[in-house]
Write a protein that holds these residues in place. Structure first.
Motif, PDB file in Angstrom:
ATOM      1  N   ILE A  84     -19.135  -0.581  27.140  1.00 40.90           N
ATOM      2  CA  ILE A  84     -18.746  -1.038  28.590  1.00 40.90           C
ATOM      3  C   ILE A  84     -17.434  -2.076  28.224  1.00 40.90           C
ATOM      4  N   ALA A  85     -16.450  -2.110  28.983  1.00 37.89           N
ATOM      5  CA  ALA A  85     -15.353  -3.275  29.234  1.00 37.89           C
ATOM      6  C   ALA A  85     -15.280  -3.544  30.577  1.00 37.89           C
ATOM      7  N   VAL A  86     -15.369  -4.826  30.759  1.00 33.72           N
ATOM      8  CA  VAL A  86     -15.066  -5.475  32.277  1.00 33.72           C
ATOM      9  C   VAL A  86     -14.042  -6.393  31.871  1.00 33.72           C
ATOM     10  N   VAL A  87     -12.802  -6.062  32.699  1.00 32.02           N
ATOM     11  CA  VAL A  87     -11.694  -6.963  32.673  1.00 32.02           C
ATOM     12  C   VAL A  87     -11.106  -7.514  33.631  1.00 32.02           C
ATOM     13  N   SER A  88     -10.701  -8.501  33.821  1.00 31.85           N
ATOM     14  CA  SER A  88      -9.954  -9.565  34.875  1.00 31.85           C
ATOM     15  C   SER A  88      -8.473  -9.771  34.429  1.00 31.85           C
ATOM     16  N   VAL A  89      -7.445  -9.537  35.188  1.00 32.44           N
ATOM     17  CA  VAL A  89      -6.319  -9.959  34.873  1.00 32.44           C
ATOM     18  C   VAL A  89      -5.321 -10.775  36.052  1.00 32.44           C
ATOM     19  N   TYR A  90      -5.207 -11.888  35.876  1.00 31.72           N
ATOM     20  CA  TYR A  90      -4.211 -12.516  36.888  1.00 31.72           C
ATOM     21  C   TYR A  90      -2.914 -12.863  36.522  1.00 31.72           C
ATOM     22  N   LEU A  91      -2.149 -12.296  37.093  1.00 27.87           N
ATOM     23  CA  LEU A  91      -0.665 -12.466  36.809  1.00 27.87           C
ATOM     24  C   LEU A  91       0.228 -13.102  37.977  1.00 27.87           C
ATOM     25  N   ASN A  92       1.373 -13.901  37.705  1.00 29.30           N
ATOM     26  CA  ASN A  92       1.947 -14.374  38.696  1.00 29.30           C
ATOM     27  C   ASN A  92       3.321 -13.532  38.875  1.00 29.30           C
ATOM     28  N   SER A  93       3.535 -12.518  37.928  1.00 31.18           N
ATOM     29  CA  SER A  93       4.639 -11.637  38.466  1.00 31.18           C
ATOM     30  C   SER A  93       4.687 -10.539  37.358  1.00 31.18           C
ATOM     31  N   ASP A  94       5.238  -9.528  37.610  1.00 30.14           N
ATOM     32  CA  ASP A  94       5.065  -8.125  36.805  1.00 30.14           C
ATOM     33  C   ASP A  94       5.424  -8.540  35.131  1.00 30.14           C
ATOM     34  N   LEU A  95       4.999  -7.767  34.345  1.00 29.24           N
ATOM     35  CA  LEU A  95       5.236  -7.915  32.873  1.00 29.24           C
ATOM     36  C   LEU A  95       6.138  -7.126  32.472  1.00 29.24           C
ATOM     37  N   THR A  96       7.019  -7.426  31.516  1.00 32.15           N
ATOM     38  CA  THR A  96       7.865  -6.373  30.881  1.00 32.15           C
ATOM     39  C   THR A  96       7.173  -5.547  29.820  1.00 32.15           C
ATOM     40  N   SER A  97       7.602  -4.397  29.464  1.00 27.42           N
ATOM     41  CA  SER A  97       6.799  -3.552  28.377  1.00 27.42           C
ATOM     42  C   SER A  97       6.479  -4.306  27.262  1.00 27.42           C
ATOM     43  N   ASP A  98       7.521  -5.167  26.854  1.00 31.42           N
ATOM     44  CA  ASP A  98       7.496  -5.916  25.366  1.00 31.42           C
ATOM     45  C   ASP A  98       6.544  -6.892  25.686  1.00 31.42           C
ATOM     46  N   MET A  99       6.596  -7.668  26.820  1.00 31.10           N
ATOM     47  CA  MET A  99       5.263  -8.791  26.808  1.00 31.10           C
ATOM     48  C   MET A  99       3.844  -8.157  27.089  1.00 31.10           C
ATOM     49  N   ALA A 100       3.854  -6.939  27.902  1.00 33.29           N
ATOM     50  CA  ALA A 100       2.455  -6.225  27.785  1.00 33.29           C
ATOM     51  C   ALA A 100       2.200  -5.786  26.427  1.00 33.29           C
ATOM     52  N   ASN A 101       2.974  -5.156  25.628  1.00 36.95           N
ATOM     53  CA  ASN A 101       2.643  -4.956  24.245  1.00 36.95           C
ATOM     54  C   ASN A 101       2.308  -6.020  23.468  1.00 36.95           C
ATOM     55  N   LYS A 102       2.973  -7.253  23.474  1.00 36.67           N
ATOM     56  CA  LYS A 102       2.490  -8.431  22.754  1.00 36.67           C
ATOM     57  C   LYS A 102       0.968  -8.788  23.112  1.00 36.67           C
ATOM     58  N   ILE A 103       0.802  -8.846  24.291  1.00 41.37           N
ATOM     59  CA  ILE A 103      -0.320  -9.144  24.857  1.00 41.37           C
ATOM     60  C   ILE A 103      -1.468  -8.316  24.296  1.00 41.37           C
ATOM     61  N   LEU A 104      -1.409  -6.947  24.371  1.00 37.73           N
ATOM     62  CA  LEU A 104      -2.399  -6.126  23.878  1.00 37.73           C
ATOM     63  C   LEU A 104      -2.539  -6.199  22.544  1.00 37.73           C
ATOM     64  N   GLU A 105      -1.612  -6.247  21.565  1.00 37.74           N
ATOM     65  CA  GLU A 105      -1.554  -6.802  20.130  1.00 37.74           C
ATOM     66  C   GLU A 105      -2.459  -7.849  19.994  1.00 37.74           C
ATOM     67  N   THR A 106      -2.083  -9.120  20.875  1.00 37.17           N
ATOM     68  CA  THR A 106      -2.985 -10.294  20.792  1.00 37.17           C
ATOM     69  C   THR A 106      -4.403 -10.016  21.025  1.00 37.17           C
ATOM     70  N   ILE A 107      -4.833  -9.286  22.040  1.00 29.12           N
ATOM     71  CA  ILE A 107      -6.110  -8.813  22.224  1.00 29.12           C
ATOM     72  C   ILE A 107      -6.648  -8.221  21.139  1.00 29.12           C
ATOM     73  N   LYS A 108      -6.096  -7.147  20.789  1.00 34.52           N
ATOM     74  CA  LYS A 108      -6.753  -6.256  19.507  1.00 34.52           C
ATOM     75  C   LYS A 108      -6.943  -7.226  18.252  1.00 34.52           C
ATOM     76  N   SER A 109      -6.077  -8.167  17.994  1.00 34.09           N
ATOM     77  CA  SER A 109      -6.312  -9.118  16.796  1.00 34.09           C
ATOM     78  C   SER A 109      -7.546  -9.786  17.062  1.00 34.09           C
ATOM     79  N   TYR A 110      -7.977 -10.114  18.156  1.00 32.31           N
ATOM     80  CA  TYR A 110      -9.480 -10.757  18.279  1.00 32.31           C
ATOM     81  C   TYR A 110     -10.329  -9.793  18.187  1.00 32.31           C
ATOM     82  N   ILE A 111     -10.358  -8.743  18.724  1.00 33.04           N
ATOM     83  CA  ILE A 111     -11.344  -7.707  18.679  1.00 33.04           C
ATOM     84  C   ILE A 111     -11.594  -7.115  17.265  1.00 33.04           C
ATOM     85  N   SER A 112     -10.659  -6.771  16.533  1.00 31.70           N
ATOM     86  CA  SER A 112     -10.705  -6.366  15.269  1.00 31.70           C
ATOM     87  C   SER A 112     -11.671  -6.922  14.117  1.00 31.70           C
TER      88      SER A 112
END
Length: 110
Positions: A82-110
């Protein structure tokens, strides 16, 4: 660092993010907040059953609407639970920024 919980802060393109990950034996609870004050935002929950991931959006997002769901499904696949996720953003993300955030999260999970 506590093995059951991670708090991290990082910046991309002059935007500050705070990430909190709480580990459970059968999944994760994650909050990603833009800014320095922890704030609930959009909320998605995913559960893996057999080979399929089922996701529900509890609170929709104003910005980058599928990003929370994407994180939830990614974590669900990694945890086979199960995964429960909350995301609060002040504005839209660029695709590059979204990819960097996903990689950051993966680095903590791996």
């Amino acid at each position: 660092m506590n093995k059951d919980k991670i708090n991290s802060s990082f910046e991309f393109e002059n935007r500050h993010f705070t990430l909190e990950i709480i580990y459970f034996s059968n999944g994760f609870f994650i909050t990603l907040t833009e800014g320095t004050i922890n704030t609930f935002g959009s909320l998605s929950i995913s559960i893996k059953t057999d080979k399929q991931v089922n996701t529900n959006t509890i609170i929709p997002s104003k910005y980058s609407p599928i990003f929370c769901q994407l994180i939830s499904e990614m974590l669900c696949n990694l945890s086979k639970g199960i995964a429960v996720v909350s995301v609060y953003l002040n504005s839209d993300l660029t695709s590059d920024m979204a990819n960097k955030i996903l990689e950051t999260i993966k680095s903590y999970i791996s």
